[in-house]
Write a protein that holds these residues in place. Structure first.
Motif, PDB file in Angstrom:
ATOM      1  N   GLY A  51       0.801  -1.430  -0.070  1.00  0.00           N
ATOM      2  CA  GLY A  51      -0.032  -0.029   0.111  1.00  0.00           C
ATOM      3  C   GLY A  51       0.683   1.333   0.136  1.00  0.00           C
ATOM      4  N   LEU A  52       1.960   1.187  -0.459  1.00  0.00           N
ATOM      5  CA  LEU A  52       3.088   2.285  -0.607  1.00  0.00           C
ATOM      6  C   LEU A  52       3.246   3.003  -1.986  1.00  0.00           C
ATOM      7  CD1 LEU A  52       5.732   0.908   1.789  1.00  0.00           C
ATOM      8  CD2 LEU A  52       4.124   2.585   2.227  1.00  0.00           C
ATOM      9  N   PRO A  53       3.276   4.386  -2.132  1.00  0.00           N
ATOM     10  CA  PRO A  53       3.353   4.825  -3.597  1.00  0.00           C
ATOM     11  C   PRO A  53       4.639   4.560  -4.024  1.00  0.00           C
ATOM     12  CG  PRO A  53       3.486   6.398  -1.887  1.00  0.00           C
ATOM     13  CD  PRO A  53       2.684   5.230  -1.273  1.00  0.00           C
ATOM     14  N   GLY A  54       4.852   4.735  -5.416  1.00  0.00           N
ATOM     15  CA  GLY A  54       6.124   4.556  -5.901  1.00  0.00           C
ATOM     16  C   GLY A  54       6.341   3.192  -6.506  1.00  0.00           C
ATOM     17  N   LYS A  55       7.560   3.241  -7.384  1.00  0.00           N
ATOM     18  CA  LYS A  55       8.024   1.675  -7.833  1.00  0.00           C
ATOM     19  C   LYS A  55       8.746   1.146  -6.923  1.00  0.00           C
ATOM     20  CE  LYS A  55       8.309   3.831 -12.545  1.00  0.00           C
ATOM     21  NZ  LYS A  55       9.157   3.909 -13.496  1.00  0.00           N
ATOM     22  N   THR A  56       8.948  -0.403  -6.951  1.00  0.00           N
ATOM     23  CA  THR A  56       9.242  -0.953  -6.118  1.00  0.00           C
ATOM     24  C   THR A  56      10.894  -1.199  -6.456  1.00  0.00           C
ATOM     25  OG1 THR A  56       7.562  -2.434  -5.755  1.00  0.00           O
ATOM     26  CG2 THR A  56       9.611  -3.470  -5.062  1.00  0.00           C
ATOM     27  N   ILE A  57      11.605  -0.783  -5.579  1.00  0.00           N
ATOM     28  CA  ILE A  57      13.415  -0.810  -5.765  1.00  0.00           C
ATOM     29  C   ILE A  57      13.917  -2.004  -5.187  1.00  0.00           C
ATOM     30  CG2 ILE A  57      15.438   0.388  -5.647  1.00  0.00           C
ATOM     31  CD1 ILE A  57      13.600   2.917  -5.621  1.00  0.00           C
ATOM     32  N   ALA A  58      14.520  -3.001  -5.931  1.00  0.00           N
ATOM     33  CA  ALA A  58      15.202  -4.114  -5.224  1.00  0.00           C
ATOM     34  C   ALA A  58      16.456  -3.493  -4.405  1.00  0.00           C
ATOM     35  CB  ALA A  58      15.565  -4.951  -6.376  1.00  0.00           C
ATOM     36  N   SER A  59      16.441  -4.508  -3.210  1.00  0.00           N
ATOM     37  CA  SER A  59      17.975  -4.313  -2.445  1.00  0.00           C
ATOM     38  C   SER A  59      19.243  -3.909  -3.314  1.00  0.00           C
ATOM     39  CB  SER A  59      17.836  -5.035  -1.264  1.00  0.00           C
ATOM     40  OG  SER A  59      17.921  -6.375  -1.854  1.00  0.00           O
ATOM     41  N   HIS A 120      14.150 -10.670   3.596  1.00  0.00           N
ATOM     42  CA  HIS A 120      14.443  -9.810   2.567  1.00  0.00           C
ATOM     43  C   HIS A 120      13.841  -8.300   2.753  1.00  0.00           C
ATOM     44  CE1 HIS A 120      10.145 -11.065   1.990  1.00  0.00           C
ATOM     45  NE2 HIS A 120       9.922  -9.573   1.477  1.00  0.00           N
ATOM     46  N   TRP A 121      14.339  -7.375   1.841  1.00  0.00           N
ATOM     47  CA  TRP A 121      14.095  -5.899   2.058  1.00  0.00           C
ATOM     48  C   TRP A 121      14.033  -5.068   0.572  1.00  0.00           C
ATOM     49  CZ3 TRP A 121      17.341  -1.397   1.528  1.00  0.00           C
ATOM     50  CH2 TRP A 121      18.665  -1.718   1.096  1.00  0.00           C
ATOM     51  N   PHE A 122      13.379  -4.084   0.566  1.00  0.00           N
ATOM     52  CA  PHE A 122      13.298  -3.207  -0.617  1.00  0.00           C
ATOM     53  C   PHE A 122      12.811  -1.910  -0.332  1.00  0.00           C
ATOM     54  CE2 PHE A 122       9.113  -5.244   0.088  1.00  0.00           C
ATOM     55  CZ  PHE A 122       8.091  -4.406  -0.058  1.00  0.00           C
ATOM     56  N   ALA A 123      12.678  -0.773  -1.391  1.00  0.00           N
ATOM     57  CA  ALA A 123      12.454   0.302  -1.084  1.00  0.00           C
ATOM     58  C   ALA A 123      11.324   0.694  -2.104  1.00  0.00           C
ATOM     59  CB  ALA A 123      13.511   1.200  -1.310  1.00  0.00           C
ATOM     60  N   CYS A 124      10.646   2.033  -1.902  1.00  0.00           N
ATOM     61  CA  CYS A 124       9.680   2.492  -2.704  1.00  0.00           C
ATOM     62  C   CYS A 124      10.114   3.972  -3.249  1.00  0.00           C
ATOM     63  CB  CYS A 124       8.242   2.297  -2.031  1.00  0.00           C
ATOM     64  SG  CYS A 124       7.734   0.879  -1.589  1.00  0.00           S
ATOM     65  N   GLY A 125       9.703   4.184  -4.339  1.00  0.00           N
ATOM     66  CA  GLY A 125       9.958   5.602  -4.999  1.00  0.00           C
ATOM     67  C   GLY A 125      10.451   5.666  -6.037  1.00  0.00           C
ATOM     68  N   GLU A 126      11.454   6.466  -6.438  1.00  0.00           N
ATOM     69  CA  GLU A 126      12.031   6.819  -8.031  1.00  0.00           C
ATOM     70  C   GLU A 126      13.349   7.058  -7.949  1.00  0.00           C
ATOM     71  OE1 GLU A 126      10.608   6.573 -10.869  1.00  0.00           O
ATOM     72  OE2 GLU A 126       8.410   6.443 -10.252  1.00  0.00           O
ATOM     73  N   LEU A 127      14.008   5.602  -8.172  1.00  0.00           N
ATOM     74  CA  LEU A 127      15.574   5.858  -7.824  1.00  0.00           C
ATOM     75  C   LEU A 127      16.313   6.714  -8.852  1.00  0.00           C
ATOM     76  CD1 LEU A 127      17.751   4.524  -6.153  1.00  0.00           C
ATOM     77  CD2 LEU A 127      18.066   2.775  -7.985  1.00  0.00           C
ATOM     78  N   THR A 128      16.809   7.767  -8.336  1.00  0.00           N
ATOM     79  CA  THR A 128      17.340   8.898  -9.084  1.00  0.00           C
ATOM     80  C   THR A 128      18.938   9.157  -8.835  1.00  0.00           C
ATOM     81  OG1 THR A 128      16.618  10.585  -7.763  1.00  0.00           O
ATOM     82  CG2 THR A 128      15.345   9.999  -9.906  1.00  0.00           C
TER      83      THR A 128
END
Length: 210
Positions: A51-59, A120-128
């Motif tokens: 339920g989080l906005p943004g794209k899934t960014i792999a660790s 496991h872990w990951f992040a959300c957002g836009e990787l810039t």
């Protein structure tokens, strides 16, 4: 053997307390173990599922240092949240809650009060931001065209020096005598005749004086 009423009541209360605590833990009474995180049960692998906005960014795309329990995000540019899963639950770290530091992120606590091991872990957002370095093959540099220089040996370098001996120029008269075979020989004859005539005159004069 029947238990006394006070003992039976104590046993019933103890069983009810244990059952209540177990049910409460299993029903979502989880602890994040970190005031910066929000704990959630079950498992997620994408930001959409969490339920989080943004794209899934792999660790693997995030510049960070991590072990089995803790994570330090070194570059969080473009990241809006970090999800850390361990045990039967996961912690959600929003970027707004990490203003004082992105270090020591972990999964929810185990019943023993310690963070569960990270599955496991990951992040959300836009990787810039700058991504972890990858091995790249350097481009091949174009070599400048080679110039072929053909050298022609100098003729003066290979021709041996020769010495020329010159004779002094002969007088013009000598050249004429040489070319005519001494054409003035008649003058010598005339001179000899004059000498003979002179001698004859002297002889005559001596005779007269005598």
């Amino acid at each position: 053997m029947a238990l006394s009423r006070p003992l039976a009541a104590f046993a019933a209360a103890s069983f009810a307390l244990v059952a209540l605590s177990t049910t409460a833990y299993a029903g979502g009474e989880l602890k994040s173990g970190d005031p910066r995180a929000t704990v959630h049960d079950k498992n997620v692998t994408t930001c959409e599922a969490a339920g989080l906005p943004g794209k899934t960014i792999a660790s693997g795309q995030i510049k960070a240092e991590a072990d089995d329990v803790y994570i330090d995000v070194l570059d969080h540019t473009g990241i809006t949240a970090v999800v850390v899963k361990g045990g039967d639950a996961y912690n959600v770290y929003l970027a707004s809650a990490l203003s004082e530091g992105w270090t020591d992120l972990h999964s929810p606590l185990n019943p023993n009060g310690k963070p569960a091991g990270i599955s496991h872990w990951f992040a959300c957002g836009e990787l810039t931001g700058e991504q972890p370095p990858t091995e790249e093959v350097p481009p091949t540099k174009e070599q400048p065209p080679t110039e072929t220089v053909t050298s022609t040996p100098s003729s003066s370098a290979t021709t041996p020096a020769t010495s020329v001996t010159t004779s002094p120029a002969a007088p013009a008269g000598a050249e004429e005598l040489a070319s005519t075979g001494f054409g003035s020989a008649w003058l010598l004859g005339v001179g000899a005749a004059l000498v003979a005539a002179g001698a004859a005159v002297l002889l005559v004069l001596r005779r007269r004086r005598a």
